[in-house]
Motif scaffolding. Structure first.
Motif, PDB file in Angstrom:
ATOM      1  N   GLY A 120     -12.757  11.068  -8.502  1.00 16.75           N
ATOM      2  CA  GLY A 120     -14.077  10.801  -7.530  1.00 16.75           C
ATOM      3  C   GLY A 120     -14.373  10.054  -7.099  1.00 16.75           C
ATOM      4  O   GLY A 120     -15.462   9.929  -6.303  1.00 16.75           O
ATOM      5  N   GLY A 121     -12.982   9.237  -6.686  1.00 13.02           N
ATOM      6  CA  GLY A 121     -13.462   8.234  -5.479  1.00 13.02           C
ATOM      7  C   GLY A 121     -14.056   6.968  -6.414  1.00 13.02           C
ATOM      8  O   GLY A 121     -14.477   6.348  -5.052  1.00 13.02           O
ATOM      9  N   THR A 122     -13.808   6.467  -7.578  1.00 10.46           N
ATOM     10  CA  THR A 122     -14.063   4.997  -8.397  1.00 10.46           C
ATOM     11  C   THR A 122     -13.206   4.244  -7.834  1.00 10.46           C
ATOM     12  O   THR A 122     -13.506   3.315  -8.249  1.00 10.46           O
ATOM     13  CB  THR A 122     -14.825   5.692  -9.391  1.00 10.46           C
ATOM     14  OG1 THR A 122     -13.574   6.048 -10.191  1.00 10.46           O
ATOM     15  CG2 THR A 122     -15.930   6.538  -9.407  1.00 10.46           C
ATOM     16  N   LYS A 123     -11.962   5.131  -7.956  1.00  6.49           N
ATOM     17  CA  LYS A 123     -11.002   4.059  -7.884  1.00  6.49           C
ATOM     18  C   LYS A 123     -10.621   3.704  -6.289  1.00  6.49           C
ATOM     19  O   LYS A 123     -10.640   4.316  -5.598  1.00  6.49           O
ATOM     20  CB  LYS A 123      -9.907   4.058  -8.745  1.00  6.49           C
ATOM     21  CG  LYS A 123      -9.815   4.480  -9.988  1.00  6.49           C
ATOM     22  CD  LYS A 123      -8.583   5.325 -10.913  1.00  6.49           C
ATOM     23  CE  LYS A 123      -6.992   4.655  -9.844  1.00  6.49           C
ATOM     24  NZ  LYS A 123      -5.811   5.416 -10.845  1.00  6.49           N
ATOM     25  N   ASP A 124     -10.146   2.474  -6.269  1.00  3.79           N
ATOM     26  CA  ASP A 124      -9.404   2.292  -3.956  1.00  3.79           C
ATOM     27  C   ASP A 124      -8.844   2.313  -4.424  1.00  3.79           C
ATOM     28  O   ASP A 124      -8.090   2.586  -3.149  1.00  3.79           O
ATOM     29  CB  ASP A 124      -9.974   0.530  -4.530  1.00  3.79           C
ATOM     30  CG  ASP A 124     -10.642  -0.302  -4.633  1.00  3.79           C
ATOM     31  OD1 ASP A 124     -11.856   0.721  -4.441  1.00  3.79           O
ATOM     32  OD2 ASP A 124     -10.930  -0.988  -4.743  1.00  3.79           O
ATOM     33  N   GLY A 125      -7.659   2.758  -5.076  1.00  5.21           N
ATOM     34  CA  GLY A 125      -6.508   3.936  -4.809  1.00  5.21           C
ATOM     35  C   GLY A 125      -5.717   4.187  -6.315  1.00  5.21           C
ATOM     36  O   GLY A 125      -5.594   4.098  -7.338  1.00  5.21           O
ATOM     37  N   LEU A 126      -3.895   4.310  -5.961  1.00  7.31           N
ATOM     38  CA  LEU A 126      -3.750   4.963  -6.863  1.00  7.31           C
ATOM     39  C   LEU A 126      -2.378   4.097  -7.979  1.00  7.31           C
ATOM     40  O   LEU A 126      -1.928   2.562  -6.952  1.00  7.31           O
ATOM     41  CB  LEU A 126      -2.420   5.757  -6.760  1.00  7.31           C
ATOM     42  CG  LEU A 126      -3.377   7.354  -5.939  1.00  7.31           C
ATOM     43  CD1 LEU A 126      -2.136   8.075  -5.339  1.00  7.31           C
ATOM     44  CD2 LEU A 126      -4.221   7.648  -6.688  1.00  7.31           C
TER      45      LEU A 126
ATOM     46  N   HIS B 215      -3.516  16.648  -7.270  1.00  5.29           N
ATOM     47  CA  HIS B 215      -3.172  15.425  -8.055  1.00  5.29           C
ATOM     48  C   HIS B 215      -3.875  14.162  -8.034  1.00  5.29           C
ATOM     49  O   HIS B 215      -4.138  13.162  -8.189  1.00  5.29           O
ATOM     50  CB  HIS B 215      -1.512  14.821  -8.259  1.00  5.29           C
ATOM     51  CG  HIS B 215      -1.593  14.195  -9.278  1.00  5.29           C
ATOM     52  ND1 HIS B 215      -1.487  14.161 -10.669  1.00  5.29           N
ATOM     53  CD2 HIS B 215      -1.312  12.521  -9.074  1.00  5.29           C
ATOM     54  CE1 HIS B 215      -1.880  12.621 -10.939  1.00  5.29           C
ATOM     55  NE2 HIS B 215      -1.136  12.191 -10.304  1.00  5.29           N
ATOM     56  N   GLY B 216      -3.491  14.121  -6.250  1.00  3.06           N
ATOM     57  CA  GLY B 216      -4.253  12.903  -5.931  1.00  3.06           C
ATOM     58  C   GLY B 216      -5.374  12.076  -5.556  1.00  3.06           C
ATOM     59  O   GLY B 216      -5.747  11.276  -5.666  1.00  3.06           O
TER      60      GLY B 216
ATOM     61  N   HIS C  68       1.106  -1.040  -0.115  1.00  8.91           N
ATOM     62  CA  HIS C  68      -0.379   0.008   0.270  1.00  8.91           C
ATOM     63  C   HIS C  68       1.109   1.301  -0.305  1.00  8.91           C
ATOM     64  O   HIS C  68      -0.217   2.104  -0.085  1.00  8.91           O
ATOM     65  CB  HIS C  68      -0.407  -0.340   1.307  1.00  8.91           C
ATOM     66  CG  HIS C  68      -2.081  -0.950   0.995  1.00  8.91           C
ATOM     67  ND1 HIS C  68      -2.338  -1.779   0.352  1.00  8.91           N
ATOM     68  CD2 HIS C  68      -1.932  -1.955   2.354  1.00  8.91           C
ATOM     69  CE1 HIS C  68      -3.719  -2.817   0.599  1.00  8.91           C
ATOM     70  NE2 HIS C  68      -2.745  -2.548   1.760  1.00  8.91           N
ATOM     71  N   VAL C  69       2.254   1.277  -0.108  1.00 15.88           N
ATOM     72  CA  VAL C  69       3.082   1.480  -0.060  1.00 15.88           C
ATOM     73  C   VAL C  69       4.247   2.166  -1.240  1.00 15.88           C
ATOM     74  O   VAL C  69       4.476   1.228  -0.967  1.00 15.88           O
ATOM     75  CB  VAL C  69       3.762   2.651   1.372  1.00 15.88           C
ATOM     76  CG1 VAL C  69       4.796   3.124   1.298  1.00 15.88           C
ATOM     77  CG2 VAL C  69       3.235   2.580   2.652  1.00 15.88           C
ATOM     78  N   ALA C  70       4.144   3.327  -1.995  1.00 14.18           N
ATOM     79  CA  ALA C  70       5.021   3.502  -3.353  1.00 14.18           C
ATOM     80  C   ALA C  70       6.332   3.953  -3.578  1.00 14.18           C
ATOM     81  O   ALA C  70       6.341   4.932  -2.140  1.00 14.18           O
ATOM     82  CB  ALA C  70       4.338   4.160  -4.563  1.00 14.18           C
ATOM     83  N   ARG C  71       7.517   3.432  -3.603  1.00 14.41           N
ATOM     84  CA  ARG C  71       8.545   3.427  -2.358  1.00 14.41           C
ATOM     85  C   ARG C  71       9.402   4.243  -4.035  1.00 14.41           C
ATOM     86  O   ARG C  71       9.715   3.820  -5.420  1.00 14.41           O
ATOM     87  CB  ARG C  71       9.438   2.579  -2.272  1.00 14.41           C
ATOM     88  CG  ARG C  71      11.354   2.570  -2.591  1.00 14.41           C
ATOM     89  CD  ARG C  71      11.744   1.117  -2.593  1.00 14.41           C
ATOM     90  NE  ARG C  71      13.063   1.450  -2.578  1.00 14.41           N
ATOM     91  CZ  ARG C  71      14.237   1.025  -3.150  1.00 14.41           C
ATOM     92  NH1 ARG C  71      13.597   0.393  -4.507  1.00 14.41           N
ATOM     93  NH2 ARG C  71      14.921   1.612  -3.562  1.00 14.41           N
TER      94      ARG C  71
ATOM     95  N   VAL D 231       0.883   7.255  -9.464  1.00 11.76           N
ATOM     96  CA  VAL D 231       2.287   8.048  -8.788  1.00 11.76           C
ATOM     97  C   VAL D 231       3.074   8.569  -9.734  1.00 11.76           C
ATOM     98  O   VAL D 231       3.823   9.846  -9.113  1.00 11.76           O
ATOM     99  CB  VAL D 231       3.061   7.347  -8.282  1.00 11.76           C
ATOM    100  CG1 VAL D 231       3.864   6.907  -6.783  1.00 11.76           C
ATOM    101  CG2 VAL D 231       1.956   6.536  -6.766  1.00 11.76           C
ATOM    102  N   LYS D 232       3.858   8.289 -10.566  1.00 12.76           N
ATOM    103  CA  LYS D 232       4.894   8.670 -11.720  1.00 12.76           C
ATOM    104  C   LYS D 232       4.000  10.002 -12.101  1.00 12.76           C
ATOM    105  O   LYS D 232       5.234  11.188 -12.459  1.00 12.76           O
ATOM    106  CB  LYS D 232       4.747   7.921 -12.616  1.00 12.76           C
ATOM    107  CG  LYS D 232       6.130   6.823 -12.595  1.00 12.76           C
ATOM    108  CD  LYS D 232       6.033   5.173 -13.156  1.00 12.76           C
ATOM    109  CE  LYS D 232       6.773   3.846 -12.543  1.00 12.76           C
ATOM    110  NZ  LYS D 232       6.436   3.229 -13.754  1.00 12.76           N
ATOM    111  N   ASN D 233       2.649  10.180 -12.298  1.00 15.61           N
ATOM    112  CA  ASN D 233       2.324  11.504 -12.731  1.00 15.61           C
ATOM    113  C   ASN D 233       2.465  12.643 -12.131  1.00 15.61           C
ATOM    114  O   ASN D 233       1.752  13.397 -12.278  1.00 15.61           O
ATOM    115  CB  ASN D 233       1.244  11.300 -13.825  1.00 15.61           C
ATOM    116  CG  ASN D 233       1.172  10.624 -15.224  1.00 15.61           C
ATOM    117  OD1 ASN D 233       2.421  10.301 -15.505  1.00 15.61           O
ATOM    118  ND2 ASN D 233      -0.204   9.570 -15.563  1.00 15.61           N
ATOM    119  N   TYR D 234       2.393  12.228 -10.922  1.00 12.43           N
ATOM    120  CA  TYR D 234       2.911  13.352  -9.844  1.00 12.43           C
ATOM    121  C   TYR D 234       3.390  14.683 -10.414  1.00 12.43           C
ATOM    122  O   TYR D 234       4.321  14.500 -10.919  1.00 12.43           O
ATOM    123  CB  TYR D 234       3.019  12.958  -8.535  1.00 12.43           C
ATOM    124  CG  TYR D 234       2.782  12.658  -7.302  1.00 12.43           C
ATOM    125  CD1 TYR D 234       1.233  13.820  -6.939  1.00 12.43           C
ATOM    126  CD2 TYR D 234       2.235  11.492  -6.740  1.00 12.43           C
ATOM    127  CE1 TYR D 234       0.574  12.959  -5.829  1.00 12.43           C
ATOM    128  CE2 TYR D 234       1.294  10.755  -6.385  1.00 12.43           C
ATOM    129  CZ  TYR D 234       0.538  12.687  -5.311  1.00 12.43           C
ATOM    130  OH  TYR D 234      -0.461  11.351  -4.640  1.00 12.43           O
TER     131      TYR D 234
END
Length: 493
Positions: A368-374, A361-362, A334-337, A379-382
Motif C-alpha cells: 500500500g505504498g508503505t515501502k520505499d521499494g522492492l 505484484h509490484g 535502483h535496478v534489479a538485474r 523481485v524473485k517472487n514475481y
C-alpha cells in the motif's frame, strides 16, 4: 499569424552579452531601476505561495499539499501580492521565476519584486526565464555546485535588461500568452492520445500473457484452469505457473554510491530512467556513463545480453531487456538485474513482468505504498506464467506485431511534443529579446480567449487528434530560427 512575423527594421547592439541585438527604439536598464524589492508583513490568514520551475507562482494548495516550505515556518515569511514578480533565489537558474496569481506569503528564499511604472511584470518573467534558459543566470553562480546558484534581488538588480516601450511589453505578453495557450492545447491532446495508446498496449500484452486466446488460431484455448490467484483468474490448462526465482539464475542490483563515478565517457550506467513502462526496449534519451571503479562489484552488476532489468524504486513496474550485442553496461542500485536460465525467452518473461500480472505484484509488494521499494525477495517472487518455449516465441512475435503500429503512433506524438516545446522556447527567446516584431500580430488577436484553447475535450479522443489544425505553425519555425540566427551572427561579428 506567426508566419507573418518579421524582424524589426532597425537594430542596434545592446551591449549586453546574453541579449545581443535589440530594436533601435528599445533601451536597456538595470533591473533595480525597474523593480522595487518588497518586504511586506504577513497575516495569519495568508496562505503559502510557491514558485515552481515551470514559471507558475500560485498558492501551494493549488498544486501540492506539502513541501519544503513547511520546514521554514519558524524562519518567517514575507508577504506576496498578486502581480508581484517572484524569483526563487536558489532555483532561478532552472526557471523558477514568475508572476504571482494570488495574494499570500512566501519563504525568505524568494525575491519579491514590485514592478515600476515602466515595467510589465509578465514581460520580465518571460525575459528572466530566457536568461535562465540561456544559462546566463547559472553563469552568475558564486558556488561550484549547480544548486549554489544564488540569484536574489542584489544579483537581479545589477543586471542590464531590455526595456521596450510599455505598450510593446504588453503586446509581447499578449502574443506569447496566446501562442502558449494554443501550443499547450496541442500538447495536451497529444498527451491524451499517448495515454490511450499506453492503455491499448497494456491490453494487448495482458491478452497474450494471460492466455485469453490462442494467437495461433485466434480462438480461446480448449481448456483453462484456475490460477489460484484471485485477481488473475483462469489461465490455459497446459501452462505452468511459477515464481521468477524458478526461471532465473541471478537476481541482483547495482552497488550503492556508484552515481559518484558518473562520467561523460565509459560504459553505460543503467538507471530507472533507462527503463520503459510500455515496452521492453531500453531508453537512451538520458544517458549516464561510468568512470568504472576497480571493485569486485563490477562483475556482479555488469549487464549481459538477454538480462531482464526491473526497477525496484521510483517507477515500480518499469522493465527492460538487454538486446543482443549490447555494449558494456552496469546497473544502478535502483535496478534489479535478472538473468534467465537457458531455454527461456527473455522477452516473454519481460512481457509477463510488464503486464498487469507483474504490475499488480509490484504494487502489492509495496504494502500500500508503505515501502520505499522492492526487495530482492519481492523481485524473485514475481509470478510467472510459462507456456512451452515454442509458444513463448509465438506469443512474443504476436505481441510485438500488435504493438508495432501503436509504438509508431506514440513515437510520432512524442516527437511532435518535443518539436512544439523546442519551437515555443525559441519563439519566446526571439520575441522577448527583440528579434521578431509581434506588435501587429498582437493587435489582431481576439480580445476574448477561446475556451477551446484553454481546455481540451479529451472524452472520446481518437486518431482524429492527428488532424488537429497545425496551420498556425506552418512555415514559422524556420522563419523564427532564421531571424534569430541572423541577428546573432551580426552581434558575433
Amino acid at each position: 499569424m506567426i508566419a507573418a512575423l518579421k524582424p524589426y527594421p532597425q537594430m542596434k547592439d545592446s551591449g549586453v552579452e546574453w541579449l545581443g541585438l535589440i530594436p533601435e527604439h528599445w533601451e536597456t536598464k538595470r533591473s533595480k531601476r525597474l523593480f522595487q524589492k518588497m518586504e511586506r508583513p504577513v497575516t495569519e490568514s495568508d496562505e503559502v505561495v510557491t514558485c515552481f520551475r515551470d514559471g507558475i507562482v500560485t498558492l501551494r494548495r493549488n498544486r501540492r499539499v506539502c513541501g519544503f516550505t513547511e520546514s521554514l515556518k519558524e524562519i518567517g515569511y514575507q508577504g506576496i501580492r498578486r502581480g508581484d514578480l517572484v524569483i526563487h533565489g536558489m532555483d532561478a537558474f532552472a526557471g523558477a521565476i514568475g508572476v504571482a496569481d494570488s495574494d499570500g506569503k512566501g519563504t525568505p528564499v524568494y525575491s519579491v519584486c514590485k514592478p515600476g511604472p515602466t515595467a510589465n511584470a509578465q514581460y520580465y518573467a518571460y525575459t528572466l526565464r530566457e536568461m535562465a534558459r540561456s544559462r546566463w543566470i547559472q553563469a552568475l553562480a558564486k558556488g561550484i555546485r549547480e544548486r549554489s546558484t544564488d540569484f536574489r534581488f542584489e544579483s537581479f538588480g545589477s543586471q542590464q535588461i531590455p526595456l521596450p516601450p510599455l505598450p510593446e511589453q504588453a503586446a509581447i505578453v499578449r502574443y506569447l500568452d496566446h501562442v502558449d495557450r494554443r501550443i499547450q492545447r496541442y500538447i495536451r491532446a497529444k498527451q491524451k492520445l499517448i495515454a490511450l495508446l499506453d492503455e491499448q498496449k497494456q491490453a494487448v500484452i495482458h491478452q497474450a500473457v494471460t492466455g485469453q486466446f490462442d494467437v495461433r488460431t485466434g480462438r480461446p484455448y480448449t481448456a483453462y484452469k484456475d490460477s489460484g490467484v484471485e485477481w488473475l483468474g483462469a489461465v490455459p490448462g497446459h501452462w505452468e505457473q511459477c515464481r521468477l526465482r524458478n526461471v532465473v539464475s541471478i537476481v541482483t542490483t547495482g552497488s550503492r554510491g556508484w552515481s559518484s563515478y558518473a562520467s561523460d565517457t565509459g560504459p553505460l550506467f543503467i538507471r530507472v530512467a533507462n527503463l520503459n513502462r510500455g515496452s521492453l526496449q531500453l531508453r537512451f534519451d538520458d544517458v549516464v556513463r561510468l568512470n568504472l571503479p576497480s571493485t569486485s562489484e563490477v562483475i556482479r552488476s555488469r549487464v549481459e545480453a538477454g538480462d531482464i532489468l526491473v526497477s525496484v524504486t521510483a517507477y515500480i513496474g518499469s522493465v527492460g531487456v538487454a538486446p543482443e550485442e549490447f555494449e558494456e553496461a552496469y546497473v544502478s542500485q535502483h535496478v534489479a538485474r535478472c538473468q534467465p536460465r537457458p531455454g527461456l525467452s527473455s522477452q516473454w518473461l519481460g512481457y509477463v513482468l510488464l503486464s498487469t500480472v507483474g504490475q499488480t505484484h509490484g504494487q502489492m509488494s509495496l504494502y500500500g505504498g508503505t515501502k520505499d521499494g522492492l526487495s530482492l525477495d519481492d523481485v524473485k517472487n514475481y509470478p510467472i506464467l510459462l507456456p512451452s518455449r515454442c509458444e513463448q516465441n509465438q506469443l512474443v512475435l504476436w505481441i510485438e506485431r500488435e504493438l508495432s503500429s501503436l509504438v509508431k503512433i506514440e513515437d510520432s506524438a512524442n516527437r511532435e511534443i518535443t518539436l512544439l516545446r523546442e519551437y515555443r522556447t525559441r519563439l519566446i527567446a526571439d520575441v522577448v529579446t527583440g528579434k521578431l516584431d509581434v506588435r501587429r500580430a498582437a493587435a489582431n488577436l481576439p480580445h476574448k480567449i477561446n475556451e477551446a484553447e484553454q481546455l481540451v475535450d479529451v472524452e472520446g479522443l481518437t486518431n482524429k487528434t492527428e488532424v488537429l489544425d497545425w496551420s498556425f505553425l506552418r512555415g514559422s519555425t524556420r522563419q523564427v530560427c532564421t531571424a534569430g540566427d541572423e541577428n546573432r551572427k551580426t552581434i558575433r561579428k
